[in-house]
Design a protein around this motif. Structure first.
Motif, PDB file in Angstrom:
ATOM      1  N   LYS A  51     -10.548 -11.370   0.896  1.00  0.00           N
ATOM      2  CA  LYS A  51     -11.285 -11.384   2.113  1.00  0.00           C
ATOM      3  C   LYS A  51     -10.761  -9.816   1.759  1.00  0.00           C
ATOM      4  O   LYS A  51     -10.247  -9.079   0.500  1.00  0.00           O
ATOM      5  CB  LYS A  51     -10.389 -11.307   3.071  1.00  0.00           C
ATOM      6  N   ASN A  52     -11.264  -8.985   2.464  1.00  0.00           N
ATOM      7  CA  ASN A  52     -10.928  -7.318   2.326  1.00  0.00           C
ATOM      8  C   ASN A  52     -10.776  -6.804   3.692  1.00  0.00           C
ATOM      9  O   ASN A  52     -10.731  -5.651   4.265  1.00  0.00           O
ATOM     10  CB  ASN A  52     -12.299  -6.618   1.919  1.00  0.00           C
ATOM     11  N   ASP A  53      -9.344  -7.235   3.198  1.00  0.00           N
ATOM     12  CA  ASP A  53      -8.630  -6.885   4.482  1.00  0.00           C
ATOM     13  C   ASP A  53      -7.008  -6.686   4.952  1.00  0.00           C
ATOM     14  O   ASP A  53      -6.401  -5.973   5.697  1.00  0.00           O
ATOM     15  CB  ASP A  53      -9.014  -8.101   6.078  1.00  0.00           C
ATOM     16  N   ASP A  54      -6.760  -6.428   3.837  1.00  0.00           N
ATOM     17  CA  ASP A  54      -4.571  -6.549   3.573  1.00  0.00           C
ATOM     18  C   ASP A  54      -4.192  -5.560   2.633  1.00  0.00           C
ATOM     19  O   ASP A  54      -3.667  -5.103   4.015  1.00  0.00           O
ATOM     20  CB  ASP A  54      -4.554  -8.064   2.432  1.00  0.00           C
ATOM     21  N   ILE A  55      -4.775  -4.717   2.328  1.00  0.00           N
ATOM     22  CA  ILE A  55      -4.403  -3.512   1.607  1.00  0.00           C
ATOM     23  C   ILE A  55      -5.522  -2.486   2.767  1.00  0.00           C
ATOM     24  O   ILE A  55      -6.543  -2.674   2.406  1.00  0.00           O
ATOM     25  CB  ILE A  55      -4.542  -2.924   0.603  1.00  0.00           C
ATOM     26  N   ARG A  56      -4.432  -1.303   2.735  1.00  0.00           N
ATOM     27  CA  ARG A  56      -5.522   0.458   3.847  1.00  0.00           C
ATOM     28  C   ARG A  56      -5.474   0.754   2.461  1.00  0.00           C
ATOM     29  O   ARG A  56      -4.045   0.879   1.864  1.00  0.00           O
ATOM     30  CB  ARG A  56      -5.006   0.550   4.971  1.00  0.00           C
ATOM     31  N   ASP A  57      -6.668   1.503   2.395  1.00  0.00           N
ATOM     32  CA  ASP A  57      -7.003   3.103   1.240  1.00  0.00           C
ATOM     33  C   ASP A  57      -6.269   4.148   2.542  1.00  0.00           C
ATOM     34  O   ASP A  57      -6.947   4.831   3.309  1.00  0.00           O
ATOM     35  CB  ASP A  57      -8.006   2.529   0.726  1.00  0.00           C
ATOM     36  N   THR A  58      -4.642   4.673   1.926  1.00  0.00           N
ATOM     37  CA  THR A  58      -4.842   5.681   2.948  1.00  0.00           C
ATOM     38  C   THR A  58      -4.303   6.802   1.405  1.00  0.00           C
ATOM     39  O   THR A  58      -4.987   8.353   2.448  1.00  0.00           O
ATOM     40  CB  THR A  58      -3.004   5.857   2.882  1.00  0.00           C
ATOM     41  N   THR A  59      -5.299   6.485   0.759  1.00  0.00           N
ATOM     42  CA  THR A  59      -4.730   8.108  -0.793  1.00  0.00           C
ATOM     43  C   THR A  59      -6.650   8.707   0.229  1.00  0.00           C
ATOM     44  O   THR A  59      -7.325   8.568   0.383  1.00  0.00           O
ATOM     45  CB  THR A  59      -5.186   7.560  -1.899  1.00  0.00           C
ATOM     46  N   THR A  60      -6.049  10.177   0.154  1.00  0.00           N
ATOM     47  CA  THR A  60      -7.173  11.620   0.079  1.00  0.00           C
ATOM     48  C   THR A  60      -7.725  11.927  -1.765  1.00  0.00           C
ATOM     49  O   THR A  60      -7.209  11.925  -2.733  1.00  0.00           O
ATOM     50  CB  THR A  60      -6.604  12.285   1.241  1.00  0.00           C
ATOM     51  N   PRO A  61      -8.959  11.883  -1.936  1.00  0.00           N
ATOM     52  CA  PRO A  61      -8.929  12.542  -2.522  1.00  0.00           C
ATOM     53  C   PRO A  61      -8.147  13.797  -3.394  1.00  0.00           C
ATOM     54  O   PRO A  61      -8.612  14.327  -2.867  1.00  0.00           O
ATOM     55  CB  PRO A  61     -10.393  12.984  -2.981  1.00  0.00           C
ATOM     56  N   PRO A  62      -7.555  14.073  -4.346  1.00  0.00           N
ATOM     57  CA  PRO A  62      -7.270  15.525  -4.439  1.00  0.00           C
ATOM     58  C   PRO A  62      -7.789  16.330  -4.903  1.00  0.00           C
ATOM     59  O   PRO A  62      -8.836  16.165  -5.830  1.00  0.00           O
ATOM     60  CB  PRO A  62      -6.248  15.086  -5.848  1.00  0.00           C
ATOM     61  N   GLU A  63      -7.004  18.016  -4.993  1.00  0.00           N
ATOM     62  CA  GLU A  63      -8.057  18.979  -5.482  1.00  0.00           C
ATOM     63  C   GLU A  63      -8.004  18.721  -6.792  1.00  0.00           C
ATOM     64  O   GLU A  63      -6.964  18.208  -7.471  1.00  0.00           O
ATOM     65  CB  GLU A  63      -7.302  19.835  -5.112  1.00  0.00           C
ATOM     66  N   PRO A  64      -9.035  19.355  -7.649  1.00  0.00           N
ATOM     67  CA  PRO A  64      -8.760  19.404  -8.712  1.00  0.00           C
ATOM     68  C   PRO A  64      -8.662  20.269  -9.297  1.00  0.00           C
ATOM     69  O   PRO A  64      -7.512  20.996  -8.939  1.00  0.00           O
ATOM     70  CB  PRO A  64     -10.345  19.737  -9.256  1.00  0.00           C
ATOM     71  N   TYR A  65      -7.640  19.892 -10.794  1.00  0.00           N
ATOM     72  CA  TYR A  65      -6.019  20.493 -11.507  1.00  0.00           C
ATOM     73  C   TYR A  65      -6.894  21.501 -11.480  1.00  0.00           C
ATOM     74  O   TYR A  65      -8.081  22.789 -11.915  1.00  0.00           O
ATOM     75  CB  TYR A  65      -5.945  19.552 -12.357  1.00  0.00           C
ATOM     76  N   SER A  92       0.731  -1.290   0.055  1.00  0.00           N
ATOM     77  CA  SER A  92       0.144   0.100  -0.116  1.00  0.00           C
ATOM     78  C   SER A  92       1.080   1.070   0.284  1.00  0.00           C
ATOM     79  O   SER A  92       1.000   2.077  -0.805  1.00  0.00           O
ATOM     80  CB  SER A  92      -0.845   0.030   0.524  1.00  0.00           C
ATOM     81  N   ASP A  93       1.960   1.319   0.737  1.00  0.00           N
ATOM     82  CA  ASP A  93       2.857   2.539   0.976  1.00  0.00           C
ATOM     83  C   ASP A  93       3.498   2.698  -0.564  1.00  0.00           C
ATOM     84  O   ASP A  93       4.047   3.260  -1.169  1.00  0.00           O
ATOM     85  CB  ASP A  93       3.886   2.340   1.772  1.00  0.00           C
ATOM     86  N   GLY A  94       4.060   1.496  -1.181  1.00  0.00           N
ATOM     87  CA  GLY A  94       4.227   1.964  -2.665  1.00  0.00           C
ATOM     88  C   GLY A  94       3.334   2.430  -3.643  1.00  0.00           C
ATOM     89  O   GLY A  94       3.988   2.960  -5.044  1.00  0.00           O
ATOM     90  N   ILE A  95       2.824   1.354  -3.098  1.00  0.00           N
ATOM     91  CA  ILE A  95       1.204   2.399  -4.169  1.00  0.00           C
ATOM     92  C   ILE A  95       1.119   4.232  -4.194  1.00  0.00           C
ATOM     93  O   ILE A  95       0.838   4.764  -5.284  1.00  0.00           O
ATOM     94  CB  ILE A  95      -0.062   1.260  -3.704  1.00  0.00           C
ATOM     95  N   ASP A  96       1.364   4.232  -3.022  1.00  0.00           N
ATOM     96  CA  ASP A  96       0.837   5.548  -2.697  1.00  0.00           C
ATOM     97  C   ASP A  96       1.591   6.310  -2.801  1.00  0.00           C
ATOM     98  O   ASP A  96       2.515   7.543  -3.763  1.00  0.00           O
ATOM     99  CB  ASP A  96       1.034   5.476  -0.938  1.00  0.00           C
ATOM    100  N   LYS A  97       3.163   5.846  -2.787  1.00  0.00           N
ATOM    101  CA  LYS A  97       4.488   6.478  -3.403  1.00  0.00           C
ATOM    102  C   LYS A  97       4.540   7.293  -4.915  1.00  0.00           C
ATOM    103  O   LYS A  97       5.124   7.732  -5.672  1.00  0.00           O
ATOM    104  CB  LYS A  97       5.551   5.721  -3.080  1.00  0.00           C
TER     105      LYS A  97
END
Length: 110
Positions: free
Chosen positions: A62-76, A23-28
């Motif tokens: 299962k829906n338990d392994d990856i946490r969603d840490t992304t926040t919706p970005p501001e529109p461009y 999850s951290d890698g995807i975020d980075k």
């Protein structure tokens, strides 16, 4: 069991054990891509990131392994510059503040 079944089982096990790191890698990666594109595709990048996390999370059913840490970005907003304006090397250098109160213009004395 075929080759793909074995691969899926191994991938599901890796996601179970290291979901937070994935999850951290995807975020980075999302942040780097967003920075490189100047924020023009923030919504699509965030959507792709969330989909990737969701797909990895559902590998084991299962829906338990990856946490969603992304926040919706501001529109461009194209009116907000993402990089400083380039400096024109032909522009004259503006004078700095005078350093000598007795000679405020900074011109050489005769």
């Amino acid at each position: 069991m075929g080759f793909l079944d074995n691969a899926k089982d191994k991938l599901a096990k890796a996601v179970d054990q290291h979901g937070h790191k994935i999850s951290d890698g995807i975020d980075k990666a999302s942040k780097v891509i967003d920075d490189k594109t100047g924020g023009k595709h923030s919504v699509k990048i965030a959507s792709g990131s969330a989909r990737a996390k969701d797909a990895l999370d559902k590998l084991d059913g299962k829906n338990d392994d990856i946490r969603d840490t992304t926040t919706p970005p501001e529109p461009y907003d194209p009116t907000i510059p993402t990089h400083p304006a380039p400096v024109d090397p032909t522009d004259p250098i503006p004078p700095g503040p005078p350093t000598d109160p007795a000679n405020p213009t900074g011109s050489p004395r005769p």
